[in-house]
Design an enzyme around this catalytic site. Structure first.
Site, short mmCIF file in Angstrom:
data_model
loop_
_atom_site.label_atom_id
_atom_site.label_comp_id
_atom_site.label_asym_id
_atom_site.label_seq_id
_atom_site.Cartn_x
_atom_site.Cartn_y
_atom_site.Cartn_z
N ASP A 1 -5.34 9.62 9.86
CA ASP A 1 -3.83 9.23 10.11
C ASP A 1 -3.40 9.69 11.49
O ASP A 1 -3.69 10.72 11.91
CB ASP A 1 -2.72 9.78 8.86
CG ASP A 1 -3.26 9.11 7.53
OD1 ASP A 1 -3.72 8.12 7.60
OD2 ASP A 1 -3.23 9.87 6.79
N GLU B 1 0.91 -1.07 0.04
CA GLU B 1 0.08 -0.17 -0.17
C GLU B 1 1.04 1.27 -0.10
O GLU B 1 2.00 1.23 0.71
CB GLU B 1 -0.92 0.21 1.30
CG GLU B 1 -1.82 -1.23 1.34
CD GLU B 1 -2.71 -1.08 2.46
OE1 GLU B 1 -2.55 -0.04 3.46
OE2 GLU B 1 -3.58 -1.90 2.86
#
Length: 278
Positions: A61, A50
């Site tokens: 995040d 990824e």
């Protein structure tokens, strides 16, 4: 359509083992080093890669991956350069699946149709777009499927049985189960809770289920991989990269090896899950 993702998971199923899925931010700490690191991942045991698309407002995040995105943006990384990174990787590796992960805004600005054509020709296999719910499938999910890309959806501990069919409806490639509620890198994954969650998702789909968030050590990777079709590690690899940089945040002679060595160690953990099951 059959993608590299489908082929890889079919191969691993025949071997009776789970996938080790790595996440790193495109262009961190700079485009050239980033390409070198990503090229080293399959040799170190990564089955699926990824790659994060840097974005200025990455709401899901944690601090480590946010900082990685900022380092990449500071080094001049763009979505166009992210696709060039994939193209560079594909010169030497036509088998390892590549998934781009991030947010819709940069793709929208780039232009959806242009992005899908460019991503496919660069060698991208799938997309994980964290801020596009199933209700907005017309925006990117359905066009991506038509372009021959897998659209991988996130399921979380709060995705109940009523919501799950909608989440899975147009998902392909694999399902990404987020093992903890919150931001990346926050806590450790609980393997017994993961086992129950994966079993619940599998009642609704035949797709492989990969588990991410909260996997930092070979031991946790092994425990999670014994319950799922794949274990995803991001924050730990991003931290290893960051800890190898100099005081100005630039790559050193240790940077590529720091990530490759941790990747190899985590990959052994995932592969150990198969041996434990035998």
């Amino acid at each position: 359509m059959t993608t590299r993702i489908d082929i890889r998971f079919a191969e691993l199923a025949k071997q009776g083992r789970s996938a080790f899925v790595t996440f790193l931010m495109a262009g961190d700490p700079d485009p050239a080093t980033s390409l070198e690191i990503i090229k080293a991942l399959p040799k170190s045991g990564a089955d699926v890669i990824e790659i994060g698309m840097p974005f200025t407002d990455p709401m899901a995040d944690g601090p480590s991956i946010q900082a990685a995105g900022l380092r990449a943006l500071k080094a001049g990384m763009t979505l166009k350069k992210t696709l060039e990174l994939v193209r560079g990787f594909r010169k030497d590796d036509n088998a390892t699946p590549i998934v781009l992960m991030g947010y819709y805004n940069p793709i929208y600005i780039y232009g959806v149709d242009k992005f899908l054509v460019d991503a496919k020709s660069a060698g991208v296999d799938g997309l994980i777009i964290v801020d596009l719910p199933p209700e907005e499938d017309d925006e990117l999910c359905l066009p991506a499927m038509k372009a021959g890309l897998n659209f991988i959806r996130l399921a979380t501990p709060t995705t109940d049985d009523k919501r799950l069919p909608a989440v899975l409806a147009n998902t392909s490639g694999f399902v990404y189960y987020v093992s903890i509620t919150g931001i990346t890198g926050a806590a450790a994954a609980d393997s017994s809770a993961v086992s129950e969650a994966v079993a619940r998702i599998k009642r609704h789909t035949k797709l492989p289920v990969c588990v991410g968030f909260g996997i930092r050590t070979p031991e946790t990777a092994r425990a999670i991989a014994s319950h799922a079709n794949g274990a995803v590690v991001g924050t730990a690899l991003v931290d290893a990269l960051k800890n190898s940089l100099d005081a100005d945040g630039r790559a050193t002679a240790k940077t590529v090896n720091a990530v490759a060595e941790l990747t190899a160690s985590l990959a052994q953990g995932v592969k150990g899950a198969q041996q434990a099951a035998e």
